[in-house]
Design an enzyme around this catalytic site. Structure first.
Site, PDB file in Angstrom:
ATOM      1  N   GLU A   1      35.672  40.626  48.814  1.00 20.27           N
ATOM      2  CA  GLU A   1      36.549  41.758  49.110  1.00 20.27           C
ATOM      3  C   GLU A   1      35.908  43.077  48.682  1.00 20.27           C
ATOM      4  O   GLU A   1      35.922  44.066  49.426  1.00 20.27           O
ATOM      5  CB  GLU A   1      37.896  41.586  48.398  1.00 20.27           C
ATOM      6  CG  GLU A   1      38.710  40.399  48.865  1.00 20.27           C
ATOM      7  CD  GLU A   1      38.431  39.139  48.065  1.00 20.27           C
ATOM      8  OE1 GLU A   1      39.252  38.209  48.121  1.00 20.27           O
ATOM      9  OE2 GLU A   1      37.375  39.077  47.389  1.00 20.27           O
TER      10      GLU A   1
ATOM     11  N   GLY B   1      37.500  39.059  33.758  1.00 23.71           N
ATOM     12  CA  GLY B   1      37.918  40.235  34.506  1.00 23.71           C
ATOM     13  C   GLY B   1      39.228  40.819  34.033  1.00 23.71           C
ATOM     14  O   GLY B   1      39.390  42.035  33.911  1.00 23.71           O
ATOM     15  N   ARG B   2      40.205  39.949  33.735  1.00 14.76           N
ATOM     16  CA  ARG B   2      41.524  40.442  33.340  1.00 14.76           C
ATOM     17  C   ARG B   2      41.534  40.998  31.923  1.00 14.76           C
ATOM     18  O   ARG B   2      42.546  41.534  31.466  1.00 14.76           O
ATOM     19  CB  ARG B   2      42.564  39.337  33.496  1.00 14.76           C
ATOM     20  CG  ARG B   2      42.276  38.082  32.701  1.00 14.76           C
ATOM     21  CD  ARG B   2      43.148  36.929  33.185  1.00 14.76           C
ATOM     22  NE  ARG B   2      42.852  35.656  32.514  1.00 14.76           N
ATOM     23  CZ  ARG B   2      41.876  34.835  32.869  1.00 14.76           C
ATOM     24  NH1 ARG B   2      41.062  35.148  33.861  1.00 14.76           N
ATOM     25  NH2 ARG B   2      41.700  33.683  32.230  1.00 14.76           N
TER      26      ARG B   2
ATOM     27  N   HIS C   1      69.474  48.504  39.537  1.00 21.83           N
ATOM     28  CA  HIS C   1      70.133  48.547  40.841  1.00 21.83           C
ATOM     29  C   HIS C   1      69.522  47.540  41.814  1.00 21.83           C
ATOM     30  O   HIS C   1      69.719  47.652  43.023  1.00 21.83           O
ATOM     31  CB  HIS C   1      70.057  49.962  41.412  1.00 21.83           C
ATOM     32  CG  HIS C   1      70.809  50.965  40.594  1.00 21.83           C
ATOM     33  ND1 HIS C   1      72.117  51.302  40.844  1.00 21.83           N
ATOM     34  CD2 HIS C   1      70.439  51.673  39.496  1.00 21.83           C
ATOM     35  CE1 HIS C   1      72.525  52.198  39.955  1.00 21.83           C
ATOM     36  NE2 HIS C   1      71.525  52.435  39.130  1.00 21.83           N
TER      37      HIS C   1
ATOM     38  N   LYS D   1      30.883  42.358  38.932  1.00 21.15           N
ATOM     39  CA  LYS D   1      29.872  41.892  37.985  1.00 21.15           C
ATOM     40  C   LYS D   1      28.662  41.329  38.714  1.00 21.15           C
ATOM     41  O   LYS D   1      27.517  41.669  38.411  1.00 21.15           O
ATOM     42  CB  LYS D   1      30.470  40.840  37.054  1.00 21.15           C
ATOM     43  CG  LYS D   1      29.502  40.352  35.979  1.00 21.15           C
ATOM     44  CD  LYS D   1      30.072  39.181  35.180  1.00 21.15           C
ATOM     45  CE  LYS D   1      31.318  39.563  34.435  1.00 21.15           C
ATOM     46  NZ  LYS D   1      31.798  38.456  33.557  1.00 21.15           N
TER      47      LYS D   1
ATOM     48  N   LYS E   1      39.198  30.914  48.055  1.00 21.36           N
ATOM     49  CA  LYS E   1      38.079  31.779  48.440  1.00 21.36           C
ATOM     50  C   LYS E   1      37.026  30.987  49.208  1.00 21.36           C
ATOM     51  O   LYS E   1      36.466  31.468  50.199  1.00 21.36           O
ATOM     52  CB  LYS E   1      37.477  32.420  47.185  1.00 21.36           C
ATOM     53  CG  LYS E   1      38.385  33.440  46.528  1.00 21.36           C
ATOM     54  CD  LYS E   1      37.995  33.732  45.096  1.00 21.36           C
ATOM     55  CE  LYS E   1      36.626  34.327  44.964  1.00 21.36           C
ATOM     56  NZ  LYS E   1      36.324  34.723  43.562  1.00 21.36           N
TER      57      LYS E   1
ATOM     58  N   GLU F   1      47.147  34.126  35.295  1.00 28.30           N
ATOM     59  CA  GLU F   1      45.785  33.640  35.503  1.00 28.30           C
ATOM     60  C   GLU F   1      45.262  32.997  34.227  1.00 28.30           C
ATOM     61  O   GLU F   1      44.449  32.075  34.273  1.00 28.30           O
ATOM     62  CB  GLU F   1      44.866  34.783  35.945  1.00 28.30           C
ATOM     63  CG  GLU F   1      43.520  34.295  36.470  1.00 28.30           C
ATOM     64  CD  GLU F   1      42.751  35.374  37.200  1.00 28.30           C
ATOM     65  OE1 GLU F   1      42.829  35.438  38.437  1.00 28.30           O
ATOM     66  OE2 GLU F   1      42.074  36.183  36.522  1.00 28.30           O
TER      67      GLU F   1
END
Length: 586
Positions: free
Chosen positions: A233, A299-300, A416, A227, A549, A385
């Site tokens: 990153e 964002g999520r 399993h 954005k 961060k 979050e």
């Protein structure tokens, strides 16, 4: 807007009643099913295409009544109306929360009377919040994304050498990655032949290396999703991708070794999802090829915005429209369905029951659909979050436990691996089982195994038999007498007893279509909303990701070998960095 203080849920009559029930609570799913002939029917609900069976949860009529009273006392319906009306319910950032507007049809907004619980649809063209026409802005952006997607899919958009695009590489992190990669994996059968999408998120250089190795730079398109166009990153990976493009095109002689050629290459091989057009242009991307979104989208919650550009290219605009329609179907269910039949509200209330009264700490999601293998990871961000908070939306400390640890893997793999803990461990772990009736690839086992699997057996039916069996086993278990009746040696009987009364929710859909994937996402969005409202927390900020961060940027010089920066660290961090520097050889 200054938002009113949240209620204290522990002070409500419903909470006190639930505490009283929980104090002497002994679940008995065997007994409940035996005495309630209609239990399965009574606790099975429909939301869009999703059939949701809540009957194997640890809930009685009395518990459900109190949970619904809690939802009313906490004002779940009123707060949902506040959200979809554009009120600034994201208090710490003073923002509206309008992810539901991303998938609303162009006709516009509708109103909910919380007291009535349900109202007919009455479209009101235009939906203005904070001076912006939300509907107009959303649909203008969607049309721009669709037009671009069509150009890529048709071959009209080409790389710098005139070749059509074959691989789209989405560069993002968090919500700019988890949503698109999960949905792409879920909808692989819908991806246009000859197109592939890859997703880069981790700043570990191995990620960008593995996602670009073997690609043809002449047929690769990068989408940089940020954005602010400043995420560390994402921008680091974007620069590495740009460097890779220049090196690969230059090595093959596809472009000249000069700035003009490199600029032209970036313009044809990079687009952006960002609103920072100046930074987009400085990177070399034509601002006309930037797709924006808004600060009222976390964002999520953004996979159904321009963040989904890679998906619109992969499955096409029509597929993406169907995806959005699925979200909207559940939004409308949430908006119009009375609380006692409102599936996301009921599931959210059950999670509150388990977390706050039965002291469960985690929640497992088990998709019996391989294409949903990234869905648990997606839900980790959405749930943790959103609701991993220790203060309420007015800044006061929380008065209850909040949040759950979400985790999971696809069935039957999990059977399993970790099902042992769910079946016979000492911890209460509510489980959501998700399946589809019609697989994308209905295969048959031609030979069978000569025993349990007959020749010509439908493999999806065998797969789903596990889905049904696991929820039955978790609910009803196996008693010591039942184990003995199988001829088991007495010394082994205790180890083979299953207590049962392990709660599960079963979600069954016709098929894993774009619409159904949208419905599943929206279902969990509104579950999160319900829980957050009960707990009085802001489910739409995420300050918890900021400190690490900030410190990473401060520590970076020390990691690069700056002695003064290293010396300023605490003793543990200093020792770890020093050890790293001593081990680093390349």
């Amino acid at each position: 807007m200054t938002e009113s203080a949240p209620i204290d849920p522990t002070a409500t009559d419903a909470w006190k009643q639930l505490e009283g029930i929980a104090s002497g609570f002994t679940p008995d799913l065997r007994g409940w099913f035996a005495s309630e002939a209609d239990r399965a029917e009574k606790y099975t609900f429909q939301a869009g295409d999703l059939t949701v069976d809540l009957s194997k949860n640890l809930v009685t009529e009395e518990i459900l009544t109190q949970l619904l009273d809690l939802a009313k006392e906490a004002g779940v319906a009123a707060r949902y109306q506040a959200m979809i009306s554009g009120e600034h319910i994201n208090a710490s950032e003073d923002r509206a929360v309008l992810h539901t507007a991303l998938r609303r049809p162009a006709a516009g907004a509708t109103d909910l009377d919380p007291a009535a619980g349900t109202v007919p649809l009455e479209p009101a063209f235009g939906f203005v919040v904070d001076g912006g026409d939300i509907d107009a802005e959303v649909h203008a952006t969607l049309e721009k994304v669709y037009a671009f997607a069509d150009r890529v899919r048709s071959g009209e958009w080409t790389g710098v050498t005139g070749k059509r695009i074959e691989t789209v590489v989405n560069i993002g992190i968090g919500g700019s990655d988890l949503g698109p990669v999960m949905v792409y994996e879920a909808l692989k059968p819908y991806v246009q032949e000859g197109l592939e999408a890859r997703f880069v998120s981790n700043i570990d250089p191995s990620d960008i290396y593995e996602k670009t190795v073997g690609l043809d730079p002449e047929t690769t398109l990068f989408i940089v999703a940020s954005k602010t166009f400043g995420t560390l990153e994402t921008l680091t990976n974007a620069r590495l991708a740009r460097q890779w493009l220049w090196e690969q095109l230059g090595a093959s002689g596809a472009i000249a070794d000069d700035d003009d050629a490199r600029t032209a290459a970036v313009a044809k091989h990079f687009v952006a999802v960002s609103t920072a057009l100046d930074k987009v242009a400085a990177f070399g991307i034509d601002p006309e090829n930037a797709f924006g979104f808004w600060d009222w989208v976390g964002g999520r919650y953004s996979v159904d915005s321009a963040i989904g550009t890679s998906l619109a290219i992969a499955i096409g605009p029509d597929g993406f429209r169907d995806f959005l329609a699925g979200f909207h179907a559940i939004d409308e269910h949430m908006r119009t369905t009375p609380l006692e039949r409102n599936v996301p509200v009921l599931m959210g209330l059950l999670n509150v029951w388990y977390t706050n009264f039965l002291k469960a700490q985690s929640h497992v999601v088990l998709p019996y659909a391989q294409y949903l293998h990234r869905f648990p990871a997606y839900l980790q961000q959405l749930t943790m979050e959103s609701n991993g908070k220790s203060v309420r939306w007015d800044g006061s400390p929380v008065v209850t436990d909040t949040g759950e640890v979400f985790w999971g893997e696809p069935g039957t793999n999990g059977q399993h691996a970790f099902y042992q803990l769910i079946h016979q461990g000492t911890r209460l772990i509510p489980a959501d089982f998700i399946a589809v009736a019609n697989p994308a690839h209905p295969l048959k086992d031609a030979t069978g195994d000569g025993h349990a699997v007959k020749p010509g057996a439908d493999v999806h039916s065998l797969f789903l038999a596990n889905f049904f069996a696991q929820t039955k086993a978790l609910a009803f278990g196996k008693t010591a007498d039942e184990v003995r009746a199988e001829g088991t040696a007495e010394s082994v009987v205790p180890a083979r007893v299953f207590s049962g009364n392990r709660p599960t929710t079963s979600i069954l859909a016709p098929a894993l279509t774009p619409s159904v994937v949208g419905q599943l996402i929206a279902l969990y969005e509104h579950i999160v909303f319900t829980e957050g409202t009960i707990w009085g927390i802001d489910s739409f900020d995420q300050w918890g990701v900021e400190l690490g961060k900030q410190l990473a940027l401060q520590i970076a010089p020390a990691v690069d070998g700056d002695a003064a920066a290293l010396e300023s660290q605490d003793s543990s961090t200093k020792a770890l960095i020093a050890k790293y520097l001593s081990l680093r050889t390349n």
